[in-house]
Design a protein around this motif. Structure first.
Motif, PDB file in Angstrom:
ATOM      1  N   LEU A  89       2.424   5.630  -7.396  1.00 39.28           N
ATOM      2  CA  LEU A  89       1.280   5.747  -8.295  1.00 39.28           C
ATOM      3  C   LEU A  89       0.288   6.808  -7.850  1.00 39.28           C
ATOM      4  O   LEU A  89       0.008   7.762  -8.578  1.00 39.28           O
ATOM      5  CB  LEU A  89       0.565   4.396  -8.416  1.00 39.28           C
ATOM      6  N   PHE A  90      -0.246   6.664  -6.658  1.00 38.60           N
ATOM      7  CA  PHE A  90      -1.358   7.514  -6.241  1.00 38.60           C
ATOM      8  C   PHE A  90      -0.954   8.982  -6.108  1.00 38.60           C
ATOM      9  O   PHE A  90      -1.595   9.870  -6.674  1.00 38.60           O
ATOM     10  CB  PHE A  90      -1.958   7.017  -4.927  1.00 38.60           C
ATOM     11  N   ALA A 105       0.827  -1.209   0.000  1.00 39.31           N
ATOM     12  CA  ALA A 105       0.000   0.000   0.000  1.00 39.31           C
ATOM     13  C   ALA A 105       0.861   1.259   0.000  1.00 39.31           C
ATOM     14  O   ALA A 105       0.531   2.257  -0.653  1.00 39.31           O
ATOM     15  CB  ALA A 105      -0.942   0.006   1.204  1.00 39.31           C
ATOM     16  N   GLU A 106       1.975   1.236   0.710  1.00 39.89           N
ATOM     17  CA  GLU A 106       2.854   2.405   0.755  1.00 39.89           C
ATOM     18  C   GLU A 106       3.583   2.588  -0.566  1.00 39.89           C
ATOM     19  O   GLU A 106       3.754   3.720  -1.049  1.00 39.89           O
ATOM     20  CB  GLU A 106       3.866   2.253   1.898  1.00 39.89           C
ATOM     21  N   PHE A 107       4.030   1.493  -1.166  1.00 38.97           N
ATOM     22  CA  PHE A 107       4.720   1.597  -2.460  1.00 38.97           C
ATOM     23  C   PHE A 107       3.808   2.203  -3.516  1.00 38.97           C
ATOM     24  O   PHE A 107       4.213   3.108  -4.261  1.00 38.97           O
ATOM     25  CB  PHE A 107       5.197   0.212  -2.909  1.00 38.97           C
ATOM     26  N   THR A 108       2.574   1.711  -3.610  1.00 41.36           N
ATOM     27  CA  THR A 108       1.660   2.247  -4.621  1.00 41.36           C
ATOM     28  C   THR A 108       1.268   3.688  -4.311  1.00 41.36           C
ATOM     29  O   THR A 108       1.047   4.484  -5.225  1.00 41.36           O
ATOM     30  CB  THR A 108       0.400   1.366  -4.731  1.00 41.36           C
ATOM     31  N   LYS A 109       1.211   4.034  -3.032  1.00 44.31           N
ATOM     32  CA  LYS A 109       0.930   5.429  -2.673  1.00 44.31           C
ATOM     33  C   LYS A 109       2.041   6.345  -3.166  1.00 44.31           C
ATOM     34  O   LYS A 109       1.780   7.404  -3.763  1.00 44.31           O
ATOM     35  CB  LYS A 109       0.772   5.553  -1.152  1.00 44.31           C
ATOM     36  N   GLN A 110       3.299   5.940  -2.932  1.00 46.44           N
ATOM     37  CA  GLN A 110       4.442   6.775  -3.303  1.00 46.44           C
ATOM     38  C   GLN A 110       4.668   6.817  -4.813  1.00 46.44           C
ATOM     39  O   GLN A 110       5.030   7.874  -5.360  1.00 46.44           O
ATOM     40  CB  GLN A 110       5.707   6.263  -2.620  1.00 46.44           C
ATOM     41  N   GLU A 157      -3.064   6.224 -21.168  1.00 45.90           N
ATOM     42  CA  GLU A 157      -3.109   6.709 -22.542  1.00 45.90           C
ATOM     43  C   GLU A 157      -1.868   7.545 -22.872  1.00 45.90           C
ATOM     44  O   GLU A 157      -1.277   7.418 -23.939  1.00 45.90           O
ATOM     45  CB  GLU A 157      -4.382   7.551 -22.750  1.00 45.90           C
ATOM     46  N   THR A 158      -1.451   8.389 -21.920  1.00 43.41           N
ATOM     47  CA  THR A 158      -0.374   9.351 -22.190  1.00 43.41           C
ATOM     48  C   THR A 158       0.991   8.895 -21.699  1.00 43.41           C
ATOM     49  O   THR A 158       2.014   9.325 -22.233  1.00 43.41           O
ATOM     50  CB  THR A 158      -0.697  10.692 -21.519  1.00 43.41           C
ATOM     51  N   GLY A 159       1.029   8.077 -20.648  1.00 44.28           N
ATOM     52  CA  GLY A 159       2.310   7.667 -20.092  1.00 44.28           C
ATOM     53  C   GLY A 159       3.046   8.785 -19.378  1.00 44.28           C
ATOM     54  O   GLY A 159       4.284   8.736 -19.260  1.00 44.28           O
ATOM     55  N   THR A 160       2.325   9.780 -18.898  1.00 45.16           N
ATOM     56  CA  THR A 160       2.980  10.861 -18.153  1.00 45.16           C
ATOM     57  C   THR A 160       3.802  10.283 -17.007  1.00 45.16           C
ATOM     58  O   THR A 160       4.927  10.710 -16.744  1.00 45.16           O
ATOM     59  CB  THR A 160       1.919  11.841 -17.608  1.00 45.16           C
ATOM     60  N   LEU A 161       3.242   9.311 -16.318  1.00 50.95           N
ATOM     61  CA  LEU A 161       3.984   8.555 -15.319  1.00 50.95           C
ATOM     62  C   LEU A 161       4.385   7.226 -15.942  1.00 50.95           C
ATOM     63  O   LEU A 161       3.525   6.473 -16.407  1.00 50.95           O
ATOM     64  CB  LEU A 161       3.131   8.315 -14.072  1.00 50.95           C
ATOM     65  N   ASP A 183      -8.078  10.391  -3.504  1.00 52.35           N
ATOM     66  CA  ASP A 183      -9.122   9.608  -2.835  1.00 52.35           C
ATOM     67  C   ASP A 183      -8.922   8.101  -3.009  1.00 52.35           C
ATOM     68  O   ASP A 183      -9.863   7.326  -2.810  1.00 52.35           O
ATOM     69  CB  ASP A 183     -10.500   9.998  -3.379  1.00 52.35           C
ATOM     70  N   THR A 184      -7.734   7.696  -3.373  1.00 52.90           N
ATOM     71  CA  THR A 184      -7.476   6.289  -3.667  1.00 52.90           C
ATOM     72  C   THR A 184      -6.545   5.680  -2.627  1.00 52.90           C
ATOM     73  O   THR A 184      -5.509   6.257  -2.289  1.00 52.90           O
ATOM     74  CB  THR A 184      -6.869   6.134  -5.071  1.00 52.90           C
ATOM     75  N   GLN A 185      -6.925   4.515  -2.125  1.00 52.51           N
ATOM     76  CA  GLN A 185      -6.114   3.758  -1.179  1.00 52.51           C
ATOM     77  C   GLN A 185      -6.550   2.300  -1.251  1.00 52.51           C
ATOM     78  O   GLN A 185      -7.523   1.963  -1.911  1.00 52.51           O
ATOM     79  CB  GLN A 185      -6.293   4.286   0.249  1.00 52.51           C
ATOM     80  N   TRP A 186      -5.795   1.435  -0.553  1.00 54.98           N
ATOM     81  CA  TRP A 186      -6.141   0.017  -0.518  1.00 54.98           C
ATOM     82  C   TRP A 186      -6.921  -0.330   0.744  1.00 54.98           C
ATOM     83  O   TRP A 186      -6.669   0.246   1.808  1.00 54.98           O
ATOM     84  CB  TRP A 186      -4.893  -0.857  -0.579  1.00 54.98           C
ATOM     85  N   ARG A 187      -7.820  -1.287   0.634  1.00 59.57           N
ATOM     86  CA  ARG A 187      -8.505  -1.832   1.781  1.00 59.57           C
ATOM     87  C   ARG A 187      -7.630  -2.953   2.378  1.00 59.57           C
ATOM     88  O   ARG A 187      -7.956  -4.125   2.345  1.00 59.57           O
ATOM     89  CB  ARG A 187      -9.890  -2.355   1.363  1.00 59.57           C
TER      90      ARG A 187
END
Length: 518
Positions: A178-179, A171-176, A242-246, A186-190
């Motif tokens: 991706l999110f 959850a922390e990796f995806t927060k840093q 679509e854009t690949g900005t990240l 407003d996105t997080q993991w349950r």
């Protein structure tokens, strides 16, 4: 107004509902919500309401793994046991990429838990439970890379893998990575179902009396699902795909790389994304369903259109709702989905094809019914006859071995939209008398499912009793096969005809063995 009409039955203060978002060229052009987020406390849904996205979550998990691959921390061709050595050695490697695109052959842990007697949402499952179930499995559904079978196990293992490689909670990796970079506020993991989440919609499923009952995913497994998000955040996310900005071009390439089986056949499934067509328009999408939550996220690249639907009503078909919304904005670009007219096949010939057939790969049955001048696949609607031996439904082709003849059935091939060919053979009807059921009675056990079941004949029906005393009558399917609800049983005989064991079979568990012990 046209979008409102699509969601009309979910509007009002007496029903859970849905939120919908639409973007064009990355710019939101519509965000609406219908119905209630919380029936118990009278809280209406808004576009900012947080829902659970079900398996739409998988693309986020795949993205986390792809980022680690681009970081040089792993290769998608690596054997997963390099990172999760607890998994059994099945004689040939299962690659990370095979986990991502559901070609690993791994059984779905939730289906195994159901065979054990405690389906998902009935106990608090964790990743420890997932890994424990996975390492108990002595066999795969098939050799890795041979077929496709959807399995949540692969995506839970990917979340575990990310934690081990990144050295931090998934959850922390995806927060840093991706999110936060994409502004998904407003996105997080349950990952802790008991944590308070402001603005979260409660999920419900309809009861038989017309009311609703709470139907929440009280479990901490995530990565396969478990993403808490809004339609606005999903639109921002899919725009980056679509854009690949990240991530850049290499990230986009890996996210959209479709699975290729050992025989060279390319599938529609990529990295948590299904790349196919809808009404002649390219669609990149995924659906989601967990407990009473329903979701669909779709992108139509050539039109630069995206649609997100999130619902907290278990009776909502989010896929259908999202596609109806997409049709409004696609306009004349989307072609009609009217089936071909077909040819006329005389009713007596259709009747000759009716009956039960068995899938020779997984042993599950299908039933063809001839009624009202049409041949119907039970549960899937009418088949359109293109000739006396070829029929079509929903992009699938049904091809019989020979023209129908009264009193004689042949097998058929079902060719799926992505080219898989499944073989079906006719099986005899099976209506055993009570005294014929005695041969199946006894006690059967499985170390893989950690389950023991006793079979008795009660009131003329073969009945399965678990260790808690819960009894379930079984419905005969075909000789030596019975319907147990969400799964089926197929009994095995030795050369002398004595029953020696059985296989538990579910859509995501093809052959889990029980041994007869008494």
């Amino acid at each position: 107004e046209r979008v409102d009409s699509i969601f009309a039955r979910f509007a009002g203060a007496a029903t859970p509902g849905c939120a919908v978002g639409v973007s064009r060229g990355g710019t939101p052009i519509l965000e609406r919500a219908y119905g209630m987020a919380d029936l118990e406390h009278g809280v209406a849904a808004t576009p900012a309401t947080i829902y659970e996205a079900g398996s739409v979550s998988k693309q986020f998990t795949a993205a986390a793994v792809v980022l680690l691959a681009l970081d040089g921390k792993l290769s998608l061709g690596d054997d997963v046991r390099q990172y999760i050595p607890e998994l059994p050695d099945y004689g040939e490697p299962i690659t990370i990429r095979q986990l991502i695109n559901h070609t690993s052959g791994l059984r779905d842990w939730g289906a195994v838990a159901q065979i054990h007697g405690w389906p998902r949402t009935t106990r608090v499952h964790t990743h420890d439970h997932v890994l424990d179930i996975a390492k108990r499995q002595k066999a795969l559904n098939y050799p890795p890379g041979q077929y496709y079978s959807y399995t949540n196990t692969g995506y839970n293992l990917l979340a575990i893998l990310v934690e081990r490689v990144a050295g931090m909670p998934f959850a922390e990796f995806t927060k840093q990575r991706l999110f936060q970079p994409l502004g998904l506020r407003d996105t997080q993991w349950r990952d802790d179902f008991a944590r308070i989440v402001e603005r979260r919609a409660i999920a419900y499923s309809p009861a038989r009396d017309g009311t609703f009952r709470m139907d929440m995913p009280f479990e901490n497994v995530h990565g396969n699902g478990g993403l808490l998000t809004t339609v606005g955040d999903l639109l921002r996310w899919t725009e980056n795909l679509e854009t690949g900005t990240l991530g850049g071009p290499a990230f986009l390439e890996e996210m959209h790389r479709r699975a290729v089986l050992d025989d060279g056949r390319t599938l529609t499934y990529a990295s948590g994304l299904v790349i196919s067509e809808y009404r002649g328009v390219q669609e990149v999408a995924h659906s989601g369903s967990t407990a009473g939550y329903r979701a669909y996220l779709a992108r139509y690249p050539e039109q630069r259109l995206a649609v997100a639907v999130l619902c907290n009503a278990g009776n909502a078909n989010a896929t259908q709702l999202a596609r109806r919304v997409a049709e409004i904005y696609l306009g004349d670009v989307a072609r009609s989905d009217a089936p071909p007219a077909g040819v006329r096949v005389p009713s007596p010939l259709l009747a000759a094809l009716a009956g039960t057939y068995r899938n020779t790969r997984t042993h599950d049955p299908v039933r063809l019914v001839a009624e009202e001048g049409a041949l119907r696949l039970e549960g899937a609607g009418a088949l359109v006859p293109l000739s006396r031996t070829r029929f079509q439904y929903a992009g699938h082709s049904i091809v019989f071995d020979a023209p129908p003849r009264a009193g004689e059935r042949t097998g058929f091939r079902r060719i799926t939209p992505d080219g898989d060919t499944l073989r079906y053979e006719p099986v005899a009807s099976f209506a055993p008398m009570p005294d014929e059921l005695a041969v199946y009675e006894g006690t059967y056990t499985s170390d893989e499912a950690e389950a023991t079941y006793t079979f008795e004949t009660r009131e003329g029906q073969l009945t399965m009793i678990d260790r808690y005393g819960r009894a379930r009558p079984l419905r005969p399917l075909y000789p030596d096969a019975f319907d147990a609800g969400a799964w089926m049983l197929r009994f095995h005989r030795d050369d002398a005809g004595a029953i020696t064991g059985l296989s538990a079979i579910a859509p995501r568990v093809w052959d889990l063995r029980f041994q007869k012990v008494k």
